[in-house]
Structure formats: C-alpha cells, structure tokens
Scaffold this motif. Structure first.
Motif, PDB file in Angstrom:
ATOM      1  N   GLU A 126       0.865  -1.171   0.000  1.00 25.40           N
ATOM      2  CA  GLU A 126       0.000   0.000   0.000  1.00 25.40           C
ATOM      3  C   GLU A 126       0.906   1.226   0.000  1.00 25.40           C
ATOM      4  OE1 GLU A 126      -4.158  -0.399   1.855  1.00 25.40           O
ATOM      5  OE2 GLU A 126      -2.772  -0.963   3.423  1.00 25.40           O
ATOM      6  N   GLY A 127       0.802   2.020  -1.036  1.00 24.89           N
ATOM      7  CA  GLY A 127       1.688   3.163  -1.159  1.00 24.89           C
ATOM      8  C   GLY A 127       2.974   2.779  -1.848  1.00 24.89           C
ATOM      9  N   GLY A 128       3.932   3.689  -1.830  1.00 23.96           N
ATOM     10  CA  GLY A 128       5.204   3.437  -2.488  1.00 23.96           C
ATOM     11  C   GLY A 128       5.139   3.765  -3.968  1.00 23.96           C
ATOM     12  N   ALA A 129       6.073   3.226  -4.733  1.00 17.92           N
ATOM     13  CA  ALA A 129       6.175   3.517  -6.158  1.00 17.92           C
ATOM     14  C   ALA A 129       4.941   3.052  -6.914  1.00 17.92           C
ATOM     15  CB  ALA A 129       7.419   2.857  -6.731  1.00 17.92           C
ATOM     16  N   HIS A 130       4.646   3.761  -8.005  1.00 19.25           N
ATOM     17  CA  HIS A 130       3.521   3.356  -8.844  1.00 19.25           C
ATOM     18  C   HIS A 130       3.869   2.082  -9.619  1.00 19.25           C
ATOM     19  CE1 HIS A 130       0.120   3.496 -11.540  1.00 19.25           C
ATOM     20  NE2 HIS A 130       0.914   3.612 -12.606  1.00 19.25           N
ATOM     21  N   ARG A 131       5.026   2.048 -10.270  1.00 13.19           N
ATOM     22  CA  ARG A 131       5.501   0.859 -10.977  1.00 13.19           C
ATOM     23  C   ARG A 131       6.410   0.082 -10.027  1.00 13.19           C
ATOM     24  NH1 ARG A 131       8.719   1.368 -15.197  1.00 13.19           N
ATOM     25  NH2 ARG A 131       7.832  -0.371 -16.408  1.00 13.19           N
ATOM     26  N   LEU A 132       6.196  -1.208  -9.953  1.00 12.17           N
ATOM     27  CA  LEU A 132       6.826  -2.019  -8.913  1.00 12.17           C
ATOM     28  C   LEU A 132       7.773  -3.068  -9.480  1.00 12.17           C
ATOM     29  CD1 LEU A 132       3.598  -2.687  -6.805  1.00 12.17           C
ATOM     30  CD2 LEU A 132       5.446  -1.108  -6.195  1.00 12.17           C
ATOM     31  N   ASP A 133       8.942  -3.201  -8.853  1.00 15.07           N
ATOM     32  CA  ASP A 133       9.766  -4.379  -9.082  1.00 15.07           C
ATOM     33  C   ASP A 133       9.052  -5.583  -8.482  1.00 15.07           C
ATOM     34  OD1 ASP A 133      11.657  -2.688 -10.156  1.00 15.07           O
ATOM     35  OD2 ASP A 133      12.999  -2.754  -8.420  1.00 15.07           O
ATOM     36  N   LEU A 134       9.433  -6.773  -8.944  1.00 13.55           N
ATOM     37  CA  LEU A 134       8.740  -7.992  -8.521  1.00 13.55           C
ATOM     38  C   LEU A 134       9.696  -8.953  -7.827  1.00 13.55           C
ATOM     39  CD1 LEU A 134       6.084  -9.690  -8.667  1.00 13.55           C
ATOM     40  CD2 LEU A 134       6.943 -10.604 -10.838  1.00 13.55           C
ATOM     41  N   VAL A 135       9.281  -9.451  -6.683  1.00 14.69           N
ATOM     42  CA  VAL A 135      10.001 -10.518  -5.997  1.00 14.69           C
ATOM     43  C   VAL A 135       9.278 -11.828  -6.267  1.00 14.69           C
ATOM     44  CG1 VAL A 135      10.673 -11.492  -3.762  1.00 14.69           C
ATOM     45  CG2 VAL A 135      10.905  -9.031  -4.170  1.00 14.69           C
ATOM     46  N   SER A 136      10.015 -12.818  -6.748  1.00 13.74           N
ATOM     47  CA  SER A 136       9.482 -14.176  -6.851  1.00 13.74           C
ATOM     48  C   SER A 136       9.828 -14.896  -5.555  1.00 13.74           C
ATOM     49  CB  SER A 136      10.092 -14.915  -8.042  1.00 13.74           C
ATOM     50  OG  SER A 136       9.677 -16.275  -8.031  1.00 13.74           O
ATOM     51  N   ASP A 137       8.805 -15.256  -4.791  1.00 11.60           N
ATOM     52  CA  ASP A 137       9.000 -15.939  -3.505  1.00 11.60           C
ATOM     53  C   ASP A 137       8.444 -17.350  -3.614  1.00 11.60           C
ATOM     54  OD1 ASP A 137       9.313 -16.451  -0.685  1.00 11.60           O
ATOM     55  OD2 ASP A 137       7.143 -16.157  -0.548  1.00 11.60           O
ATOM     56  N   THR A 138       9.327 -18.342  -3.556  1.00 14.76           N
ATOM     57  CA  THR A 138       8.903 -19.738  -3.671  1.00 14.76           C
ATOM     58  C   THR A 138       9.012 -20.433  -2.315  1.00 14.76           C
ATOM     59  OG1 THR A 138      11.104 -20.077  -4.663  1.00 14.76           O
ATOM     60  CG2 THR A 138       9.233 -20.083  -6.135  1.00 14.76           C
ATOM     61  N   HIS A 139       7.920 -21.044  -1.894  1.00 18.30           N
ATOM     62  CA  HIS A 139       7.793 -21.528  -0.521  1.00 18.30           C
ATOM     63  C   HIS A 139       8.421 -22.901  -0.305  1.00 18.30           C
ATOM     64  CE1 HIS A 139       4.626 -24.504  -1.311  1.00 18.30           C
ATOM     65  NE2 HIS A 139       3.962 -23.595  -2.009  1.00 18.30           N
ATOM     66  N   GLY A 140       8.527 -23.259   0.969  1.00 20.76           N
ATOM     67  CA  GLY A 140       9.084 -24.542   1.373  1.00 20.76           C
ATOM     68  C   GLY A 140       8.052 -25.654   1.376  1.00 20.76           C
ATOM     69  N   THR A 141       8.477 -26.828   1.843  1.00 22.42           N
ATOM     70  CA  THR A 141       7.662 -28.035   1.792  1.00 22.42           C
ATOM     71  C   THR A 141       6.342 -27.881   2.545  1.00 22.42           C
ATOM     72  OG1 THR A 141       9.618 -29.425   1.617  1.00 22.42           O
ATOM     73  CG2 THR A 141       7.602 -30.483   2.411  1.00 22.42           C
ATOM     74  N   MET A 142       5.265 -28.229   1.862  1.00 22.54           N
ATOM     75  CA  MET A 142       3.928 -28.237   2.451  1.00 22.54           C
ATOM     76  C   MET A 142       3.212 -29.478   1.952  1.00 22.54           C
ATOM     77  SD  MET A 142       2.782 -24.265   1.899  1.00 22.54           S
ATOM     78  CE  MET A 142       3.749 -22.921   2.605  1.00 22.54           C
ATOM     79  N   VAL A 143       2.404 -30.109   2.798  1.00 22.24           N
ATOM     80  CA  VAL A 143       1.690 -31.310   2.373  1.00 22.24           C
ATOM     81  C   VAL A 143       0.206 -31.077   2.162  1.00 22.24           C
ATOM     82  CG1 VAL A 143       3.300 -33.001   3.310  1.00 22.24           C
ATOM     83  CG2 VAL A 143       1.510 -32.056   4.786  1.00 22.24           C
ATOM     84  N   HIS A 144      -0.406 -30.208   2.941  1.00 21.04           N
ATOM     85  CA  HIS A 144      -1.839 -29.957   2.810  1.00 21.04           C
ATOM     86  C   HIS A 144      -2.043 -28.737   1.926  1.00 21.04           C
ATOM     87  CE1 HIS A 144      -6.048 -29.186   3.737  1.00 21.04           C
ATOM     88  NE2 HIS A 144      -6.104 -30.357   4.359  1.00 21.04           N
ATOM     89  N   ARG A 145      -2.981 -28.832   1.013  1.00 18.10           N
ATOM     90  CA  ARG A 145      -3.179 -27.743   0.054  1.00 18.10           C
ATOM     91  C   ARG A 145      -3.537 -26.420   0.724  1.00 18.10           C
ATOM     92  NH1 ARG A 145      -5.488 -28.531  -4.183  1.00 18.10           N
ATOM     93  NH2 ARG A 145      -5.370 -30.803  -4.332  1.00 18.10           N
ATOM     94  N   ASP A 146      -4.167 -26.487   1.901  1.00 14.78           N
ATOM     95  CA  ASP A 146      -4.576 -25.248   2.560  1.00 14.78           C
ATOM     96  C   ASP A 146      -3.436 -24.546   3.289  1.00 14.78           C
ATOM     97  OD1 ASP A 146      -7.095 -25.641   1.604  1.00 14.78           O
ATOM     98  OD2 ASP A 146      -7.974 -26.291   3.510  1.00 14.78           O
ATOM     99  N   TYR A 147      -2.233 -25.151   3.328  1.00 14.95           N
ATOM    100  CA  TYR A 147      -1.076 -24.467   3.880  1.00 14.95           C
ATOM    101  C   TYR A 147      -0.510 -23.444   2.894  1.00 14.95           C
ATOM    102  CZ  TYR A 147      -0.535 -28.307   7.342  1.00 14.95           C
ATOM    103  OH  TYR A 147      -0.708 -29.229   8.341  1.00 14.95           O
ATOM    104  N   ALA A 148      -0.872 -23.559   1.619  1.00 14.04           N
ATOM    105  CA  ALA A 148      -0.246 -22.762   0.566  1.00 14.04           C
ATOM    106  C   ALA A 148      -0.495 -21.272   0.767  1.00 14.04           C
ATOM    107  CB  ALA A 148      -0.777 -23.213  -0.790  1.00 14.04           C
ATOM    108  N   PRO A 149       0.395 -20.423   0.249  1.00 12.16           N
ATOM    109  CA  PRO A 149       0.326 -18.982   0.537  1.00 12.16           C
ATOM    110  C   PRO A 149      -0.997 -18.315   0.182  1.00 12.16           C
ATOM    111  CG  PRO A 149       2.446 -19.519  -0.434  1.00 12.16           C
ATOM    112  CD  PRO A 149       1.620 -20.774  -0.508  1.00 12.16           C
ATOM    113  N   SER A 150      -1.654 -18.732  -0.895  1.00 17.76           N
ATOM    114  CA  SER A 150      -2.871 -18.028  -1.286  1.00 17.76           C
ATOM    115  C   SER A 150      -4.070 -18.420  -0.432  1.00 17.76           C
ATOM    116  CB  SER A 150      -3.196 -18.284  -2.764  1.00 17.76           C
ATOM    117  OG  SER A 150      -3.847 -19.518  -2.962  1.00 17.76           O
ATOM    118  N   VAL A 151      -3.901 -19.447   0.420  1.00 16.27           N
ATOM    119  CA  VAL A 151      -5.009 -19.926   1.246  1.00 16.27           C
ATOM    120  C   VAL A 151      -4.708 -19.770   2.735  1.00 16.27           C
ATOM    121  CG1 VAL A 151      -6.476 -21.904   1.816  1.00 16.27           C
ATOM    122  CG2 VAL A 151      -5.695 -21.570  -0.541  1.00 16.27           C
ATOM    123  N   GLY A 152      -3.559 -20.273   3.196  1.00 14.61           N
ATOM    124  CA  GLY A 152      -3.241 -20.285   4.621  1.00 14.61           C
ATOM    125  C   GLY A 152      -2.757 -18.939   5.124  1.00 14.61           C
TER     126      GLY A 152
END
Length: 432
Positions: A126-152
C-alpha cells in the motif's frame, strides 16, 4: 524443505494465525484498480466478504500464465504486518507499508505438459512507487493444500508480507496441486515447479496492471527450502530467455536442497538430518516422484506392511503433517523394506535418475549477483547443500557467498535471513 505446521511449531503457528486473522480484512478492490481509500491505510480496518473477480473476456486464456481469476484475500496495515512478523521473531525494521493480497488463478501445465490450472498469492504494498519491481518468492515443503500462501493465513505468508511491506510486488506460487489447484503436488519436481512459478510471474504481470500497479519487469528471486532450489532453477530459466518481459536482477535462495545426491541423501544416514525430517522428506519425495518417474510396480517393494497399503494415500494434498506422522513409524528404517533402505543409501537406476533430474540447478553462470543463505545448525537441509552450490557456481567463475546463520534451525534460518535479503534487494534495486 520446511514442515510449516509440525508439532514443534504448532503453538507459534496458532498464535500467528490468530494475530493475522485479527489484523486482516478482505480487500474491497474494484475490478480495475486498488480503491483510492486503500492508499496509505495503516490499520487493520474492518472485515468484509471476499469478492471473486473473473478475468476479462479479452484475456488470453489459452496461453500459459493466462489469468483466470483475481480474488482479494487480505488487507493488512503496516502495524498489522509488523505485529505478524514480530510474533514469529523476525526483524521488522524494513516494514514500511501495509499490504494488499490477492489469490490468482492461472493457466499452466502439468509435469507431462498437459494444460492445467494453479493458484498463487500476489501481494502489493500500500503506497510506495507506482511501478513495482517484482520478488518471486517460492515456498518450502507443504503437504496440505490449505497451507499454501494463497489460502493459509500463517507462516506461508511471512516472506511475501515481509518483501511487499518493503515496497515491491511479490508473486508467491502455490505450486501444482496445492492451494486451489487440482491434483497431487509433484513434490521436488523442479521442472514443473519452475513452470508454475514462471506462469505465476506472467499472471502477476496481468493482475498488477489491472490493479493499477504495473510491474517494471525487474525480478528478484528468493525462496526457502524446497523453494530455494526452485529459485535457483527459475533464475536459470529467466537468464536463459524463458520470458523476455522479465529481467533477473538478483538471486537470494535460503536453505535449498540443491544437491540431493551428495548432501541430502547422505545426510539421511550420517546424522546431519534428524530422523523425523529424514522420514518425512524421503517418504514425500519417493511417493511424489513415483507418480512422475515410476520407481516400483507395487508399493510393497519399497514400504513394509502395513505402511505399503496407506503411504501413497497420505501424500494426497489432503492430509496434514500431524495426520501423516500419526500414521507412519518413527524412522525411515522401520518404514522401508531392507532392500529399498539400501537402495536409498546407494541409489541407482530409476531412483538415481529421479534424484539427478532435480539436481544441477547451480551448474550455470548467473550474470546477476547471488547470495546463498543457510545455517550450520540446520538438520533438515544441511549447509553442505549451500556449500556445494557455491562450489558449482565458483567453477563457472561466479562468487556466491554463503551466509551461515550459525546454530539456527531450519525455520529459524529463514526468519533471520529474510530481513537481510530485503536490505540486499534494496541495495541492488538502487543500482538499477
């Protein structure tokens, strides 16, 4: 490779979930832009129902990375982000903004190349530069689908919120078979993890533009554990021209299993990996790899009774780690047949081919700065992985210093490394 919700971390995870739930409200974003009322928001706000936004008819749905849906999932003010990270014991000095988080549903491909869908988390400051650099963040081991970043709403979002609160967009793929994606998760299949991650970058580019925060095209890649390996492989793909709209600027993976053959598998037997983690990771690896590179005709070739009848079903993206541990014996020796235990000790044939298909992600020459983060106290992913990766890069004339976080355990290694990476990305961004 991280066990996000194991018993040793359950109290901290529960506390983090409660804190984030209290601090988070769903974004009331309009279809095209972040609402003006969101700018500069610093409190937790009030709760409201999520709204699902389908992609416009003009979107190229048949293309890899095509955005199918954009769903607001969270809005956390600056103070809420700082509290969430501080509860985990993380340095919050780099927290400068609140964050807006969205689940993206997008097109990608299976390990066999067939069309499928996946989900991931896009986080904007929220706020900051209008055009944004992008960080690719890849997560560690998870077994249940609901642990994933877009859900948990727990530790799977530490890195994304940390990086976005510093002023960059963050694309965090759930990977195949996790989050809201169909099917099984092809654990430690580097190739499909990279395709899902690259397609998440593409979907994020479309979503960010629609939300009024276009991306610059500069990518800073990081990831933890399983995701550390994915980050290295993604970097190789981007520098190899996988998508010319993205320019890799820096690589900072944490505790990646870059060398399964010479570090992870030997660590299972020499004491550098603890028995619980050795059991969990190897069982997950074997069952997932068998679905892609057949390792046996019948599970009884690898697993003792009664485990041969149940072990493959435990890793179906629907069981929690607690449920899995309750169903397995205490050690890998008790789980595997004598013959397969020896096969793990001295891999050959199909098993060795499956292992080598995931290794080699440090055997290239990056044209960007690389820093590796690990710890000598990590008994999940031994520091030998990072040192072997650095040696591979050095053979190609690339100096990649290894930051040793000392006695820190596996999860704690990221908690210490994350803010250091933010500061390094800040410095590298200032150079461009």
């Amino acid at each position: 490779m991280v066990m996000e919700n194991n018993a040793s971390n359950s109290a901290r995870t529960t506390a983090a979930r409660r804190l984030l739930a209290a601090a988070t409200v769903v974004v009331l974003a309009a279809l095209g832009t972040v609402p003006a009322s969101a700018a500069g928001h610093s409190g937790s706000g009030r709760q409201a129902p999520a709204r699902h936004t389908p992609a416009p008819a003009a979107a190229h749905h048949d293309e890899r990375g095509g955005l199918l849906a954009l769903t607001p999932v969270a809005r956390v003010g600056r103070a809420g982000v700082a509290d969430f990270l501080a509860t985990a014991g993380m340095d919050t000095a780099t927290v400068r903004h609140g964050v807006l988080a969205y689940r993206l549903t997008y097109r990608t491909v299976t390990p066999q190349g067939a069309p499928t869908t996946a989900t991931g988390l896009l986080v904007l400051p929220e706020g900051g530069a209008h055009r944004l650099d992008l960080v690719s963040d890849t997560h560690g081991t998870m077994v249940h689908r609901d642990y994933a970043p877009s859900v948990g709403e727990d530790s799977g979002r530490y890195a994304s919120y940390l990086q976005a609160s510093a002023g960059r967009a963050v694309a965090a793929p759930d990977y195949l078979g996790l989050g809201k994606g169909p099917g099984f998760h092809p654990y430690m299949d580097t190739r499909s993890a990279v395709t899902a991650t690259l397609d998440m970058l593409r979907a994020s580019r479309t979503a960010a533009r629609r939300l009024g925060r276009p991306l610059t095209g500069d990518v800073y890649a990081s990831g933890f554990s399983q995701g550390g390996q994915v980050a290295m492989a993604l970097g190789k793909a981007l520098e190899g021209g996988a998508d010319r709209r993205f320019t890799l600027r820096a690589l900072a993976p944490v505790s990646g299993p870059y060398d399964i053959e010479h570090a992870e598998m030997p660590g299972t037997f020499d004491g550098s990996i603890n028995d619980t983690s050795a059991l969990f990771y190897m069982t997950y690896f074997l069952t997932a790899q068998n679905r892609i590179h057949p390792l046996w005709k019948d599970p009884s070739e690898a697993f003792r009774k009664p485990y041969a009848d149940i072990v493959e079903g435990l890793f179906d993206s629907g069981h929690t780690e607690e449920e899995i541990f309750m169903s397995l014996p205490g050690t890998l020796r008790e789980l595997l047949t004598d013959d397969y235990y020896e096969a793990i000790r001295h891999p050959a044939g199909a098993l060795l081919a499956a292992v080598r298909a995931q290794d080699g992600n440090c055997a290239w020459k990056p044209d960007v700065p690389v820093r590796l983060y690990s710890s000598s106290g990590d008994t999940d992913v031994p520091i030998a992985n990072a040192r072997n990766c650095a040696a591979d890069l050095a053979k190609r004339g690339v100096r990649a210093p290894v930051t040793d976080q000392g006695p820190a355990g596996h999860n704690e290694t990221y908690l210490k490394s994350g803010p250091q990476i933010v500061r390094w990305f800040d410095a590298e961004s200032a150079r461009h």
